[in-house]
Design an enzyme around this catalytic site. Structure first.
Site, short mmCIF file in Angstrom:
data_model
loop_
_atom_site.label_atom_id
_atom_site.label_comp_id
_atom_site.label_asym_id
_atom_site.label_seq_id
_atom_site.Cartn_x
_atom_site.Cartn_y
_atom_site.Cartn_z
N MET A 6 26.04 -14.94 84.19
CA MET A 6 24.65 -15.39 84.09
C MET A 6 24.59 -16.92 84.03
O MET A 6 23.56 -17.49 83.68
CB MET A 6 23.97 -14.78 82.87
N GLY A 7 25.70 -17.59 84.39
CA GLY A 7 25.69 -19.04 84.45
C GLY A 7 25.82 -19.70 83.09
O GLY A 7 26.14 -19.06 82.10
N GLU B 221 34.41 -22.09 78.98
CA GLU B 221 35.81 -21.78 79.29
C GLU B 221 36.09 -20.28 79.37
O GLU B 221 37.05 -19.87 80.01
CB GLU B 221 36.74 -22.43 78.26
N GLY B 222 35.27 -19.47 78.70
CA GLY B 222 35.43 -18.02 78.81
C GLY B 222 35.20 -17.57 80.25
O GLY B 222 36.04 -16.88 80.85
N HIS B 223 34.05 -17.99 80.81
CA HIS B 223 33.78 -17.65 82.22
C HIS B 223 34.87 -18.21 83.13
O HIS B 223 35.32 -17.55 84.07
CB HIS B 223 32.45 -18.28 82.68
N MET C 2 33.51 -18.08 72.51
CA MET C 2 32.61 -18.87 73.37
C MET C 2 31.51 -17.97 73.92
O MET C 2 31.76 -16.82 74.25
CB MET C 2 33.40 -19.49 74.51
P1 AMP Z 1 27.68 -13.66 80.85
O1 AMP Z 1 27.45 -14.91 81.64
O2 AMP Z 1 27.44 -13.81 79.39
O3 AMP Z 1 26.99 -12.46 81.46
O4 AMP Z 1 29.24 -13.33 80.97
C1 AMP Z 1 29.86 -13.19 82.21
C2 AMP Z 1 31.27 -12.70 82.00
O5 AMP Z 1 31.98 -13.65 81.20
C3 AMP Z 1 31.35 -11.35 81.27
O6 AMP Z 1 32.38 -10.58 81.85
C4 AMP Z 1 31.73 -11.78 79.86
O7 AMP Z 1 32.42 -10.79 79.15
C5 AMP Z 1 32.62 -12.97 80.13
N1 AMP Z 1 32.71 -13.84 78.94
C6 AMP Z 1 31.69 -14.35 78.23
N2 AMP Z 1 32.16 -15.03 77.17
C7 AMP Z 1 33.51 -14.94 77.20
C8 AMP Z 1 34.57 -15.41 76.38
N3 AMP Z 1 34.34 -16.14 75.28
N4 AMP Z 1 35.84 -15.11 76.73
C9 AMP Z 1 36.10 -14.36 77.84
N5 AMP Z 1 35.14 -13.88 78.65
C10 AMP Z 1 33.87 -14.17 78.35
#
Ligand code: AMP
Length: 284
Positions: free
Chosen positions: A29-30, A34-36, A183
């Protein structure tokens, strides 16, 4: 780097890329952190091409939730994706994904109305629907997802299995700040004082792991200890549960792979975190 906004163009590009090799997909979702980017790195490492989607999916936000205030910074996201070596970004408009007469919804039953689904009853229906639509557009070999959203991961794995889809999911570790906070794009909502209180989530998980390593196996005792840690920090608990990692059902006697999942409000910000009780090297 190529930014594609139309579904037809994304379909044509992805089918072309797949002729030449493997295609990895990272849905987001943008407002990337660092997780993304760890997911982008894994996909770039393991595939011939990588496409990242950026789409703040309206259907996974409930009424009164933060759809309109969800943080966005497209230029920064594109620069980061480029820096991490992915060449394609799909950035569709909500009107094209959900035209006015849109009517089809995917629900993975029993897994979607528990844990986060209790307080966010339409959330996972929105997630499964958008991911299925994106998979049909991109047709990736592999999709990279974070263990941070553990329930989402299990629900999507079940959807792929039940619907006989070819794509596989690679679950990737939770990336944390130096002090342990997982994160999240939503961390940007936290004031300075809330940011330090938010540490109680990872600390509560760590406490549960410590108790488990010292022999505590009663889920109720592990949950009670985690709850006490969070309440002391002024966090408002939505839920904390010890669950089976596949069925997501609550367990009474914890095992090594039992996961503790939690959702906690710090002020008005709802944060989630989780860990396996018997795998202790992942929390700081
Ligand atoms: P989102 O933008 O929140 O929809 O997340 C997109 C992807 O990034 C999803 O697969 C999440 O699980 C992953 N994600 C979000 N935060 C983290 C994080 N801290 N560590 C690893 N992956 C993450």
């Amino acid at each position: 780097m190529q930014v594609i906004t139309s579904i037809a163009e994304a379909k044509a590009l992805c089918r072309y890329l797949k002729k030449d090799g493997t295609l990895g997909f990272v849905p987001t979702m943008g407002f990337l952190h660092e997780g993304h980017l760890s997911l982008v790195d894994a996909s770039v490492r393991e595939n011939d091409s990588t496409i990242v989607s950026i789409f703040v999916n309206p259907s996974q936000f409930g009424r009164g939730e933060d759809l309109n205030t969800y943080p966005r910074d497209l230029d920064r996201d594109l620069a980061l994706i480029k820096e991490h070596g992915a060449k394609y970004v799909f950035y569709p408009k909500a009107q094209e994904i959900y035209p006015p007469d849109y009517k089809t919804w995917i629900t993975v039953e029993n897994l979607s109305d528990i844990l986060c689904g209790k307080s966010r009853p339409t959330h996972f229906r929105g997630v499964t629907t958008i991911v299925l639509k994106l998979l049909n557009i991109v047709l990736p070999d592999t999709m990279y997802m974070g263990l941070k959203d553990y329930q989402q991961l299990v629900i999507l794995q079940k959807m792929l299995l039940d619907l006989n889809m070819d794509a596989r999911i690679i679950p990737c570790p939770i990336i944390r700040e130096a002090d342990g906070l997982a994160m999240s794009s939503r961390n940007s909502y936290l004031s300075e004082a809330e940011r330090s209180r938010a540490l109680c989530l990872s600390q509560a998980l760590k406490l549960a792991q410590e108790l488990f390593s010292r022999g505590e196996r009663q889920s109720s005792a592990l949950v009670a200890a985690a709850e006490a840690k969070i309440e002391l920090a002024g966090g408002q608990i939505d839920y904390i549960e010890c669950i089976d990692p596949i069925s997501l059902k609550p367990v009474d006697a914890a095992k090594k792979d039992t996961r503790m999942l939690m959702a906690v409000y710090i002020g008005r910000t709802r944060l989630i975190d989780n860990c396996a009780l018997g795998i202790t090297n992942q929390l700081k």
